[in-house]
Design an enzyme around this catalytic site. Structure first.
Site, PDB file in Angstrom:
ATOM      1  N   GLY A  41       0.861  -1.152   0.046  1.00 55.65           N
ATOM      2  CA  GLY A  41       0.146  -0.037   0.049  1.00 55.65           C
ATOM      3  C   GLY A  41       0.756   1.282  -0.022  1.00 55.65           C
ATOM      4  O   GLY A  41       2.010   1.211  -0.453  1.00 55.65           O
ATOM      5  N   CYS A  42       0.376   2.254   0.565  1.00 53.46           N
ATOM      6  CA  CYS A  42       1.176   3.465   0.602  1.00 53.46           C
ATOM      7  C   CYS A  42       2.650   3.363   1.109  1.00 53.46           C
ATOM      8  O   CYS A  42       3.000   2.807   2.069  1.00 53.46           O
ATOM      9  CB  CYS A  42       0.391   4.451   1.885  1.00 53.46           C
ATOM     10  SG  CYS A  42       1.375   6.193   2.194  1.00 53.46           S
TER      11      CYS A  42
END
Length: 222
Positions: A41-42
């Site tokens: 993800g991020c």
């Protein structure tokens, strides 16, 4: 006097040898570092998590898995490049092993989600483990299977061949601890403050704790 000079010369030579050995050992340690590329993800969050791990030398945000050369952040997050937001973890294998890092990785994400991570949706935010050879592939599969058994759910995180890791631009590196000022919906904030607000609002730690409970290594440490 001659004896004294002889002893001084010997002592100096010994000191130089010790310094040389220390430098050689330092170079050897530096040369022995290894890398692991993961997507969780991020990339700000993955970088922040793994730079807390003893034995990790550096975690660098970037992109991997796609077909576009030298991709930009806007290109990747817009979609269509095939790249995932990824982090290249450089580590000292005498202090932390690859399988230990993979163990931590699975417990720092939601590996049951194939549509992104937490509040970030879309292909660029999907999870993945990148490998370069058969041995890494086997290890990743073993740790993935162990994580699935521990979780009691199907893990969708793919194991992918690493062709190349593309570092993101300087703006995104060490975002979680930078004192640079950026404009947010809350007004001007340091990157570090903006990162904390984002992570809390995105629900990353809450979801990881829900999935992994006490096994979640980084939840609440942001």
């Amino acid at each position: 006097m001659v004896a004294y000079l002889r002893e001084l010369k010997a002592a100096t030579l010994a000191a130089l040898i010790v310094v040389g050995l220390c430098l050689h050992a330092k170079e050897a340690r530096a040369g022995a570092s290894e890398t692991l590329v993961v997507a969780g993800g991020c990339f700000w969050c993955v970088e922040a998590d793994f730079e807390k791990v003893k034995g990790v030398v550096e975690a660098e945000s970037g992109f991997a898995g796609g077909t576009v050369e030298n991709p930009t952040y806007k290109q990747v997050t817009r979609g269509g490049t095939g790249h995932l937001e990824a982090v290249r973890i450089t580590f000292d294998p005498t202090l932390v092993t690859r399988d230990q890092l993979l163990y931590l990785f699975f417990r720092s994400v939601d590996p049951t989600d194939d549509g992104g991570q937490f509040c970030d949706r879309g292909e660029s935010y999907e999870t993945g483990i990148f490998v370069t050879d058969a041995a890494e592939n086997r290890l990743a599969r073993t740790v993935k299977e162990d994580a699935a058994n521990a979780l009691g759910q199907t893990i969708v995180t793919p194991i992918l061949q690493l062709d190349r890791f593309w570092p993101a631009d300087a703006y995104h590196q060490d975002y979680y601890k930078s004192n640079d000022i950026v404009l947010t919906r809350f007004g001007p904030r340091t990157k570090a403050s903006a990162y904390k607000l984002y992570r809390d609002a995105c629900g990353r730690d809450a979801r990881v704790r829900e999935l992994w409970g006490n096994e979640a290594p980084f939840a609440g440490q942001s």
